[in-house]
Design a protein around this motif. Sequence first.
Motif, PDB file in Angstrom:
ATOM      1  N   LEU A 149      -5.808   8.024  -2.107  1.00  0.00           N
ATOM      2  CA  LEU A 149      -6.517   6.750  -2.150  1.00  0.00           C
ATOM      3  C   LEU A 149      -6.254   6.021  -3.463  1.00  0.00           C
ATOM      4  N   ARG A 150      -5.957   6.785  -4.505  1.00  0.00           N
ATOM      5  CA  ARG A 150      -5.593   6.197  -5.792  1.00  0.00           C
ATOM      6  C   ARG A 150      -4.296   6.833  -6.231  1.00  0.00           C
ATOM      7  N   ARG A 153      -3.424  -0.037  -4.695  1.00  0.00           N
ATOM      8  CA  ARG A 153      -4.752   0.380  -4.252  1.00  0.00           C
ATOM      9  C   ARG A 153      -5.832  -0.602  -4.682  1.00  0.00           C
ATOM     10  N   SER A 154      -5.450  -1.677  -5.363  1.00  0.00           N
ATOM     11  CA  SER A 154      -6.438  -2.666  -5.796  1.00  0.00           C
ATOM     12  C   SER A 154      -5.941  -4.065  -5.450  1.00  0.00           C
ATOM     13  N   SER A 157      -8.113  -3.121   2.162  1.00  0.00           N
ATOM     14  CA  SER A 157      -9.023  -1.984   2.335  1.00  0.00           C
ATOM     15  C   SER A 157      -8.797  -1.298   3.680  1.00  0.00           C
ATOM     16  N   VAL A 174       0.840  -1.202   0.000  1.00  0.00           N
ATOM     17  CA  VAL A 174       0.000   0.000   0.000  1.00  0.00           C
ATOM     18  C   VAL A 174       0.873   1.248   0.000  1.00  0.00           C
ATOM     19  N   ILE A 177      -5.469   0.667   3.657  1.00  0.00           N
ATOM     20  CA  ILE A 177      -5.593   1.884   2.855  1.00  0.00           C
ATOM     21  C   ILE A 177      -6.310   2.968   3.656  1.00  0.00           C
TER      22      ILE A 177
END
Length: 73
Positions: A66-67, A24-25, A51, A19, A54
Motif C-alpha cells: 500500500l506504501r 500512493r498519494s 484510492s 499506481v 490502490i
Amino acid sequence: MNDVCVCNSVTEEDIRRAVVAGVRSFEALQWLTGCSGGCGGCEQEARQLLSDIIMEIACAHPTFHLRPGQDGQ
C-alpha cells in the motif's frame, strides 16, 4: 478512453499505470501525471479513483504494498 483530467489529458489508465509504478498519494500522482494541475475540477474524482485502484490492486495481489518501501529495504 475518457479523460479524468481534461486539462492535462490524464486517463484512468494513466492513473492505474502510476499506481503500478509506485504512486500512493495524490500529490505523487499530480507530480507524475499533471493530474488536477489545471482548473482542479477533477481533483475529487481523481483522488477517489486513485484510492479505488490502490485498493483493487492490493486486494487482487496480496504482495502489493500500500506504501512504497515496505519490502524491508
